[in-house]
Write a protein that holds these residues in place. Sequence first.
Motif, PDB file in Angstrom:
ATOM      1  N   UNK A   1       0.297   3.517   6.184  1.00 17.02           N
ATOM      2  CA  UNK A   1       0.333   2.448   7.183  1.00 17.02           C
ATOM      3  C   UNK A   1      -0.812   2.558   8.191  1.00 17.02           C
ATOM      4  N   UNK A   2      -1.560   3.670   8.185  1.00  9.39           N
ATOM      5  CA  UNK A   2      -2.726   3.814   9.054  1.00  9.39           C
ATOM      6  C   UNK A   2      -3.981   3.200   8.429  1.00  9.39           C
ATOM      7  N   UNK A   3      -3.868   2.724   7.202  1.00 12.19           N
ATOM      8  CA  UNK A   3      -5.053   2.298   6.454  1.00 12.19           C
ATOM      9  C   UNK A   3      -5.413   0.829   6.674  1.00 12.19           C
ATOM     10  N   UNK A   4      -6.703   0.597   6.751  1.00 15.44           N
ATOM     11  CA  UNK A   4      -7.243  -0.732   6.501  1.00 15.44           C
ATOM     12  C   UNK A   4      -7.404  -0.854   4.985  1.00 15.44           C
ATOM     13  N   UNK A   5      -7.799  -2.018   4.491  1.00 14.12           N
ATOM     14  CA  UNK A   5      -8.218  -2.081   3.099  1.00 14.12           C
ATOM     15  C   UNK A   5      -9.413  -1.143   2.925  1.00 14.12           C
ATOM     16  N   UNK A   6      -9.607  -0.560   1.732  1.00 12.10           N
ATOM     17  CA  UNK A   6     -10.707   0.409   1.560  1.00 12.10           C
ATOM     18  C   UNK A   6     -12.055  -0.111   2.076  1.00 12.10           C
ATOM     19  N   UNK A   7     -12.343  -1.372   1.793  1.00 10.48           N
ATOM     20  CA  UNK A   7     -13.460  -2.056   2.449  1.00 10.48           C
ATOM     21  C   UNK A   7     -12.834  -3.095   3.388  1.00 10.48           C
ATOM     22  N   UNK A   8     -12.778  -2.827   4.684  1.00 11.53           N
ATOM     23  CA  UNK A   8     -12.150  -3.786   5.599  1.00 11.53           C
ATOM     24  C   UNK A   8     -12.848  -5.137   5.625  1.00 11.53           C
ATOM     25  N   UNK A   9     -14.126  -5.136   5.306  1.00 11.99           N
ATOM     26  CA  UNK A   9     -14.892  -6.366   5.066  1.00 11.99           C
ATOM     27  C   UNK A   9     -15.937  -6.020   4.015  1.00 11.99           C
TER      28      UNK A   9
ATOM     29  N   UNK B   1      -1.296   4.068  -3.799  1.00 12.57           N
ATOM     30  CA  UNK B   1      -0.456   3.717  -2.677  1.00 12.57           C
ATOM     31  C   UNK B   1       0.028   2.286  -2.852  1.00 12.57           C
ATOM     32  N   UNK B   2       0.773   1.778  -1.880  1.00 12.29           N
ATOM     33  CA  UNK B   2       1.400   0.464  -2.031  1.00 12.29           C
ATOM     34  C   UNK B   2       0.863  -0.543  -1.027  1.00 12.29           C
ATOM     35  N   UNK B   3       0.670  -1.764  -1.510  1.00 11.47           N
ATOM     36  CA  UNK B   3       0.519  -2.917  -0.625  1.00 11.47           C
ATOM     37  C   UNK B   3       1.937  -3.360  -0.285  1.00 11.47           C
ATOM     38  N   UNK B   4       2.288  -3.370   0.980  1.00 12.86           N
ATOM     39  CA  UNK B   4       3.659  -3.690   1.396  1.00 12.86           C
ATOM     40  C   UNK B   4       3.571  -4.565   2.647  1.00 12.86           C
TER      41      UNK B   4
ATOM     42  N   UNK C   1      -5.163  -2.269  -1.777  1.00 11.56           N
ATOM     43  CA  UNK C   1      -4.332  -1.064  -1.732  1.00 11.56           C
ATOM     44  C   UNK C   1      -4.878  -0.061  -0.726  1.00 11.56           C
ATOM     45  N   UNK C   2      -4.022   0.831  -0.211  1.00 15.37           N
ATOM     46  CA  UNK C   2      -4.489   1.832   0.747  1.00 15.37           C
ATOM     47  C   UNK C   2      -5.635   2.685   0.225  1.00 15.37           C
TER      48      UNK C   2
ATOM     49  N   UNK D   1     -15.373   2.009  -8.071  1.00 17.87           N
ATOM     50  CA  UNK D   1     -14.019   2.209  -7.582  1.00 17.87           C
ATOM     51  C   UNK D   1     -13.088   1.156  -8.153  1.00 17.87           C
ATOM     52  N   UNK D   2     -11.805   1.502  -8.213  1.00 12.02           N
ATOM     53  CA  UNK D   2     -10.757   0.595  -8.688  1.00 12.02           C
ATOM     54  C   UNK D   2      -9.651   0.575  -7.636  1.00 12.02           C
ATOM     55  N   UNK D   3      -9.049  -0.596  -7.422  1.00 14.59           N
ATOM     56  CA  UNK D   3      -7.962  -0.717  -6.449  1.00 14.59           C
ATOM     57  C   UNK D   3      -7.065  -1.900  -6.812  1.00 14.59           C
ATOM     58  N   UNK D   4      -5.991  -2.084  -6.059  1.00 13.82           N
ATOM     59  CA  UNK D   4      -5.082  -3.203  -6.251  1.00 13.82           C
ATOM     60  C   UNK D   4      -5.348  -4.270  -5.193  1.00 13.82           C
ATOM     61  N   UNK D   5      -4.909  -5.492  -5.490  1.00 14.25           N
ATOM     62  CA  UNK D   5      -5.137  -6.623  -4.588  1.00 14.25           C
ATOM     63  C   UNK D   5      -3.893  -7.485  -4.473  1.00 14.25           C
ATOM     64  N   UNK D   6      -3.628  -7.979  -3.280  1.00 12.74           N
ATOM     65  CA  UNK D   6      -2.734  -9.118  -3.091  1.00 12.74           C
ATOM     66  C   UNK D   6      -3.599 -10.290  -2.659  1.00 12.74           C
ATOM     67  N   UNK D   7      -3.882 -11.178  -3.589  1.00 12.71           N
ATOM     68  CA  UNK D   7      -4.702 -12.364  -3.328  1.00 12.71           C
ATOM     69  C   UNK D   7      -3.757 -13.491  -2.895  1.00 12.71           C
TER      70      UNK D   7
END
Length: 337
Positions: A68-76, A326-329, A196-197, A163-169
């Motif tokens: 919960x302390x995370x921004x998206x890995x690339x915040x922008x 980690x989880x997008x929640x 994802x975190x 890098x690989x990550x998850x997305x909520x579009x």
Amino acid sequence: MKLASLKHGRDGRLVVVSRDLTRATDAFPIVATLQGALDDWAHYAPRLEALAEQLEHGSVPSFRFHEHDCASPLPRAYQWADGSAYVNHVALVRQARGAEMPQSFWTDPLMYQGGSDSFLGPRDPITLPDEAHGIDFEGEIAVVTDDVPMGVTPDEARGLIRLVMLTNDVSLRNLIPGELGKGFGFFQSKPASAFSPVAVTPDELGDAWAGGKLSRPLLAFLNGQPFGKPNAGTDMTFDFGTLIAHAARTRTLAAGTIVGSGTVSNRDADGGPGLPITEDGLGYVCIAEQRTVETIREGQPKTPFMMFGDTIRLEMKDAKGHSIFGAIDQIVRKHHP
């Protein structure tokens, strides 16, 4: 190697995360931000990998990692290009809109350029002005590239995935038909996405990563209830190498470009639309697809789009049941100007 950006300023504070996602160590002595690392990956990656190994051995200072302390890995990011790797999803959603799907969609990917100036953090609320816009989540896989030259081949492009990550579009379904009807693409109907975190290097995925595809189930929980578990490597018409090559056909892509897979979608064993998870099917990672299947089977949709107070959780686990990214929640909340 697993990397995350803790919330700090506009571009976050880069940390290296342990494989079990329990501990982290600051990457600041090496490079301050993930974009900075991507700008000179050949120089920074070996140093970050060495730090990751030291973290696993407990030989560097570390602290408890909290998602919960995370921004998206690339915040922008300099660019966010979302593709249509799962043509089954495209076909179903267009069917729901009463739009014919050209045969070329099976051989030439769709892709749109999304807003990348500010992404949501993986635990940030989705704040929107109106439930009537048809609020939907879309579970996707995304990759982050190194510099990509114009005219790159799919094989060459696969070697440039860092890098690989998850997305909520996030999508506003009831705004999409009007926008697309203007013939100029998405804008208001595609608000800020979340990632994802943790972002991971492809080698961390082991045998699950092959041929530019990630073959693990993507898990979706709507309001705490299982909604979907389609396998991201199944029915993926276009692998990430093909998507990147498509994006770079007439332009170069800067390091830090994010390319999305589009909504993960699996067909049923008989080739038809997948079954809901409540009927022992693989379900879906967006509401629109479930509504389309309901329309096909029952003549009309019955599952509502998201309302204020609804929650969505997206996660992927390895073969041993451990969370990879980690989880997008997220919770949906009303925007108050």
